[in-house]
Design a protein around this motif. Structure first.
Motif, PDB file in Angstrom:
ATOM      1  N   THR A  26      -0.263  -4.341  13.759  1.00 42.31           N
ATOM      2  CA  THR A  26       0.933  -3.539  13.460  1.00 42.31           C
ATOM      3  C   THR A  26       1.048  -2.409  14.472  1.00 42.31           C
ATOM      4  O   THR A  26       0.046  -1.912  14.976  1.00 42.31           O
ATOM      5  N   ASP A  68       4.645   0.555  -0.007  1.00 42.40           N
ATOM      6  CA  ASP A  68       5.043  -0.774  -0.460  1.00 42.40           C
ATOM      7  C   ASP A  68       4.042  -1.785   0.076  1.00 42.40           C
ATOM      8  O   ASP A  68       3.255  -1.485   0.967  1.00 42.40           O
ATOM      9  N   TYR A  72       3.369  -5.227   2.137  1.00 46.50           N
ATOM     10  CA  TYR A  72       3.940  -6.048   3.199  1.00 46.50           C
ATOM     11  C   TYR A  72       2.995  -7.209   3.487  1.00 46.50           C
ATOM     12  O   TYR A  72       1.805  -7.150   3.147  1.00 46.50           O
ATOM     13  N   THR A  73       3.505  -8.243   4.122  1.00 42.54           N
ATOM     14  CA  THR A  73       2.666  -9.340   4.599  1.00 42.54           C
ATOM     15  C   THR A  73       2.943  -9.557   6.082  1.00 42.54           C
ATOM     16  O   THR A  73       4.015  -9.220   6.589  1.00 42.54           O
TER      17      THR A  73
END
Length: 166
Positions: free
Chosen positions: A126, A157, A159-160
């Motif tokens: 990321t 939240d 995420y994938t």
């Protein structure tokens, strides 16, 4: 803190205070035979069993910096896999035991990384300038789920990401 079941279900690795700091212990599933397997005087935490039960990945400050290490379930044969990060943690083994996902903060934000089981091929996954925490692999190893505040406004939240398409 953060218990981790062995793949066979007969032991639990966990982080607890030991000797004035956090250490990793292993015990039988019924709570008996608690053994401090790190006992280094440095911060050791976040144990994660390899799916075959032969190694435990964990975060440690024993080298003077926070790094991901692996060891045998009895605490022997410790190997440092990462270096150069100010903060690091959350090791998670892929279902086949060939990869480890983790988060690290080499600069301002925690980002998601992946490496081979032996520390080779460390790859940042990321690049969001947002914080990432404790990754978790899908059962088939195709995705990694992780919490992040990348949505802004301080909201966290889930995420994938497909770690093989980045």
């Amino acid at each position: 803190h953060r218990p981790a079941w062995s793949p066979s279900g007969d032991r639990i690795a966990f982080t607890a205070e030991g000797g004035g700091n956090r250490e990793i212990f292993v015990m039988n599933a019924d709570g008996t035979n608690q053994v401090n397997i790190t006992n280094t005087g440095a911060l050791d935490q976040s144990p994660a069993w390899r799916p075959d039960g032969l190694r435990i990945a964990f975060m440690s400050g024993r080298s003077g910096e926070q790094a991901i290490h692996t060891m045998d379930p009895d605490g022997e044969h410790v190997r440092q896999l990462t270096s150069g990060s100010r903060e690091i943690g959350g090791p998670a083994w892929s279902p086949d035991g060939l990869k480890i996902a983790y988060f690290a903060r080499p600069t301002g934000f925690f980002e998601l990384y992946m490496m081979d089981w032996d520390g080779a091929n460390q790859t940042q996954l990321t690049f969001d300038n947002a914080n990432v925490r404790r990754p978790s692999w899908s059962p088939d190893g195709a995705l990694i789920a992780f919490p992040s505040n990348r949505g802004g406004a301080g909201n966290w939240d889930i995420y994938t990401i497909d770690p093989y398409s980045t």
